[in-house]
Design a protein around this motif. Structure first.
Motif, short mmCIF file in Angstrom:
data_model
loop_
_atom_site.label_atom_id
_atom_site.label_comp_id
_atom_site.label_asym_id
_atom_site.label_seq_id
_atom_site.Cartn_x
_atom_site.Cartn_y
_atom_site.Cartn_z
N ASP A 143 0.81 -1.22 0.00
CA ASP A 143 0.00 0.00 0.00
C ASP A 143 0.84 1.27 0.00
O ASP A 143 0.34 2.35 -0.33
CB ASP A 143 -0.93 0.02 1.22
CG ASP A 143 -2.03 -1.03 1.12
OD1 ASP A 143 -2.32 -1.46 -0.01
OD2 ASP A 143 -2.58 -1.42 2.16
N GLY A 198 -5.41 16.62 -1.76
CA GLY A 198 -5.92 15.27 -1.88
C GLY A 198 -7.10 15.13 -2.81
O GLY A 198 -7.88 14.18 -2.71
N LEU A 200 -7.03 14.38 -5.91
CA LEU A 200 -6.72 13.25 -6.79
C LEU A 200 -7.06 13.51 -8.26
O LEU A 200 -7.29 12.57 -9.03
CB LEU A 200 -7.42 11.97 -6.31
CG LEU A 200 -7.04 11.50 -4.90
CD1 LEU A 200 -7.74 10.19 -4.57
CD2 LEU A 200 -5.53 11.37 -4.75
N VAL A 213 -2.25 6.07 -4.14
CA VAL A 213 -2.70 6.92 -3.04
C VAL A 213 -2.21 6.33 -1.72
O VAL A 213 -2.37 5.13 -1.46
CB VAL A 213 -4.24 7.04 -3.03
CG1 VAL A 213 -4.70 7.92 -1.87
CG2 VAL A 213 -4.73 7.61 -4.36
N HIS A 214 -1.62 7.18 -0.89
CA HIS A 214 -1.13 6.73 0.41
C HIS A 214 -2.31 6.34 1.29
O HIS A 214 -3.31 7.07 1.38
CB HIS A 214 -0.32 7.84 1.08
CG HIS A 214 0.47 7.35 2.25
ND1 HIS A 214 -0.07 7.20 3.51
CD2 HIS A 214 1.78 6.96 2.35
CE1 HIS A 214 0.85 6.76 4.34
NE2 HIS A 214 1.98 6.60 3.67
N PRO A 215 -2.22 5.19 1.97
CA PRO A 215 -3.38 4.69 2.73
C PRO A 215 -3.77 5.57 3.92
O PRO A 215 -4.93 5.54 4.35
CB PRO A 215 -2.92 3.30 3.20
CG PRO A 215 -1.42 3.37 3.18
CD PRO A 215 -1.08 4.26 2.03
N SER A 217 -2.48 9.23 4.52
CA SER A 217 -2.61 10.65 4.19
C SER A 217 -3.64 10.90 3.09
O SER A 217 -4.15 12.01 2.95
CB SER A 217 -1.27 11.22 3.74
OG SER A 217 -0.90 10.70 2.47
N LYS A 218 -3.95 9.85 2.30
CA LYS A 218 -4.87 9.95 1.17
C LYS A 218 -4.35 10.91 0.09
O LYS A 218 -5.11 11.38 -0.75
CB LYS A 218 -6.27 10.39 1.62
CG LYS A 218 -6.88 9.49 2.69
CD LYS A 218 -6.95 8.04 2.23
CE LYS A 218 -7.57 7.15 3.32
NZ LYS A 218 -7.59 5.72 2.92
N GLN A 219 -3.05 11.18 0.12
CA GLN A 219 -2.44 12.00 -0.91
C GLN A 219 -1.79 11.09 -1.97
O GLN A 219 -1.43 9.95 -1.68
CB GLN A 219 -1.37 12.92 -0.30
CG GLN A 219 -1.94 14.04 0.55
CD GLN A 219 -0.84 14.96 1.06
OE1 GLN A 219 0.27 14.52 1.36
NE2 GLN A 219 -1.15 16.24 1.17
#
Length: 260
Positions: A143, A198, A200, A213-215, A217-219
């Motif tokens: 992830d 974020g 996206l 997508v980082h699990p 930070s959702k960035q």
């Protein structure tokens, strides 16, 4: 615009046409000229023609492969005739030597190195995912890897999804607040985490499905090429990932594929 000369450079197979090494034709503006006594294969020309209008133009876009590509092969697998496309200077003087015409293509025209993908030899071992994760987090988590392996069951392929560092990067254009830029040295896409909201939009714009997508930070996460020494390429056992310029011998990677 440049005038062009298409030269028969090498005949590796059998060609039943009376061409010899050194035969050539010329492109001047919109005209195709075959000098008297020279021969060119119409089928080979048909495969080369789509590239010629682009080669006539001075392309300055970063990471574009076209300026550094000058050789094409006849589509006949038995003939294997290699043609070299030379740019002649803009004043249409066609009596330049090969060396002087090559000086029109400076090293600055070359695209910058990037990770190249050959999914046909990917074994799906996922070593690249673990290597990337450990390089950036000192842990092993798919992830948190910038590269992901997608399995295409219908075609029996394992497809590495990794940033291609596009010359015209859609992710850069899509970011509404300018949180993306390029590293001045490696030309890798860089994310300003403080600016990123974020949204996206970059992920949606990527044609290669390479923005992960980082699990937490959702960035979005982008390949940083490990500062110019991509570790996933170093660890790829099959040569599915290499580092270099399209159409040239790889700077890194590929050699491990020869290990039995």
């Amino acid at each position: 615009m440049y005038d062009l000369r298409i030269v028969v450079e090498e005949i590796r197979g059998f060609c039943d046409l009376p061409m010899v090494i050194g035969d050539y034709c010329e492109v001047k503006g919109g005209r195709l000229i075959i000098p008297e006594g020279k021969h060119m294969c119409i089928w080979a020309l048909a495969s080369i023609l789509p590239m010629l209008p682009a080669k006539q133009r001075n392309i300055v876009e970063e990471n574009d492969w076209l300026p550094s590509t000058s050789r094409m092969c006849c589509p006949d697998p038995n003939g294997l005739v290699i043609y070299r496309i030379e740019r002649v200077n803009e004043s249409s003087e066609t009596n330049k030597t090969n060396e002087s015409s090559k000086t029109n293509e400076s090293s600055e025209d070359k695209p910058f190195p990037r990770i190249l993908v050959n999914e046909k030899v990917c074994s799906g071992c996922r070593t690249c995912e673990m290597t990337c994760s450990f390089k950036h987090t000192e842990g092993f988590s798919v992830d948190e890897s910038r590269v992901r392996i997608d399995k295409d069951e219908a075609n029996g392929l394992d497809i590495p999804r990794i940033c291609r560092q596009c010359g015209t990067a859609r992710c850069l254009e899509a970011c509404p607040i300018g949180a993306l830029s390029r590293d001045p040295q490696t030309k890798a896409i860089v994310l300003d985490k403080d600016q990123c909201t974020g949204c996206l939009a970059c992920q949606k714009a990527c044609a290669f499905k390479a923005v992960q997508v980082h699990p937490l930070s959702k960035q979005p996460m982008f390949c940083d090429l490990c500062g110019g020494n991509p570790q996933c390429v170093e660890r790829c056992a099959t040569g599915a990932l290499t580092f270099g310029r399209a159409g040239e011998a790889p700077i890194k990677g590929g050699a491990r594929a020869a290990i039995k």
